[in-house]
Write a protein that holds these residues in place. Structure first.
Motif, mmCIF file in Angstrom:
data_model
loop_
_atom_site.group_PDB
_atom_site.id
_atom_site.type_symbol
_atom_site.label_atom_id
_atom_site.label_comp_id
_atom_site.label_asym_id
_atom_site.label_seq_id
_atom_site.Cartn_x
_atom_site.Cartn_y
_atom_site.Cartn_z
ATOM 1 N N ALA A 172 -132.562 -59.579 14.887
ATOM 2 C CA ALA A 172 -131.771 -59.392 13.670
ATOM 3 C C ALA A 172 -132.491 -59.925 12.435
ATOM 4 N N VAL A 177 -121.866 -52.691 14.414
ATOM 5 C CA VAL A 177 -123.250 -52.736 13.929
ATOM 6 C C VAL A 177 -123.526 -51.572 12.978
ATOM 7 N N TYR A 200 -123.469 -53.662 9.643
ATOM 8 C CA TYR A 200 -124.686 -54.449 9.617
ATOM 9 C C TYR A 200 -125.621 -54.113 8.461
ATOM 10 N N HIS A 201 -125.449 -52.951 7.868
ATOM 11 C CA HIS A 201 -126.312 -52.599 6.737
ATOM 12 C C HIS A 201 -125.804 -53.216 5.430
ATOM 13 N N ARG A 230 -123.328 -58.612 7.353
ATOM 14 C CA ARG A 230 -124.491 -58.934 8.201
ATOM 15 C C ARG A 230 -124.689 -60.445 8.289
ATOM 16 N N GLU A 231 -124.618 -61.120 7.131
ATOM 17 C CA GLU A 231 -124.769 -62.577 7.127
ATOM 18 C C GLU A 231 -123.630 -63.240 7.883
ATOM 19 N N ASN A 287 -124.192 -62.779 11.713
ATOM 20 C CA ASN A 287 -125.275 -63.658 12.173
ATOM 21 C C ASN A 287 -124.822 -65.117 12.224
#
Length: 258
Positions: free
Chosen positions: A141, A191, A195-196, A201-202, A205
């Motif tokens: 990632a 995702v 995720y984009h 996304r942060e 993670n």
């Protein structure tokens, strides 16, 4: 691997005891569906039994449908649950995206409890495996500029599966494994759609890092809380995207003067 070369339970013959030991290894996920069993020589050595007792034990497992043997290819663990593609219910789930939110609710129930149990029951070996799966996910990632959605989804799923296996609850583990295709579809959706975007996304993670830390540090309540927060926030974000998509559709229809 446990040794069968010990006092037998009352009324149980050695081949039956061997079969019981192997069944336990399957239940515990040491031997997984589709996996080729070690050679007879290796099994005899590890279990401390004769080849005759082992072969009879394997015959018992074949009669129960737990293993399958092909001449010249050895024995493999059978598919323990019906193949999902043959289930009409699974087709319905896959073909109707609205069930994604129902699936996320089920994941929260199962994976929240998995995380709690893993944090309280996980062994040092479990923690190594969980950390390995987490590191593979985090490294991919963080280092890849162009994310392969399917690969990231599988790494994500492998991390959560490692946590469930550390729960040491075979029923919970096999329930989750029976839903692998559906669970992957929910991970793939999160995702693909989230995720984009830098914010989500942060967030994802960060939540994975917190979940990993809580489980390996042995904090059951924190692990469960983070797992529930992780799935709840994904569900909320996907609902927001869905609502926004519906708004755009309505605006487009008005623009086209339907």
């Amino acid at each position: 691997m446990p040794s069968a070369n010990q006092a037998l339970p009352t009324g149980q013959r050695m081949p039956e005891h061997v079969a019981t030991q192997l069944e336990r290894l399957v239940l515990d996920g040491v031997f997984r569906p589709g996996q080729l069993l070690p050679s007879e020589r290796q099994l005899c050595s590890r279990l401390g039994v004769s080849r005759a007792s082992l072969r009879e034990g394997l015959r018992i497992l074949r009669s129960k449908g737990i293993i399958e043997t092909r001449q010249g290819h050895g024995s493999t663990v059978a598919k323990l649950l019906p193949v999902s593609d043959q289930s009409p219910l699974m087709h319905l789930f896959k073909d109707h995206p609205r069930t994604l939110f129902d699936l996320l609710e089920v994941r929260a129930l199962l994976e929240g409890e998995s995380a709690r149990l893993a944090a309280s029951r996980g062994t040092s070996v479990d923690r190594v495996l969980i950390t390995r799966r987490y590191q593979e996910l985090a490294d991919y990632a963080e280092t890849e500029q162009s994310i392969d959605v399917e690969r990231l989804a599988r790494l994500d799923h492998a991390f959560h599966l490692a946590i469930s296996q550390a729960s040491h609850n075979p029923v919970l583990v096999h329930t989750l494994q029976s839903l692998t295709d559906l669970l992957l579809s929910s991970v793939f959706a999160s995702v693909k759609h989230l995720y984009h975007l830098p914010g989500p996304r942060e967030m994802i993670n960060r939540q994975h890092a917190r979940l990993h830390a809580a489980v390996v540090d042995g904090q059951p309540e924190q692990a469960q809380r983070v797992a529930l927060e992780h799935l709840s926030s994904i569900s909320d974000l996907l609902r927001e995207l869905e609502i926004e998509h519906e708004r755009l559709e309505r605006s487009s229809m008005r623009l086209e003067q339907w």
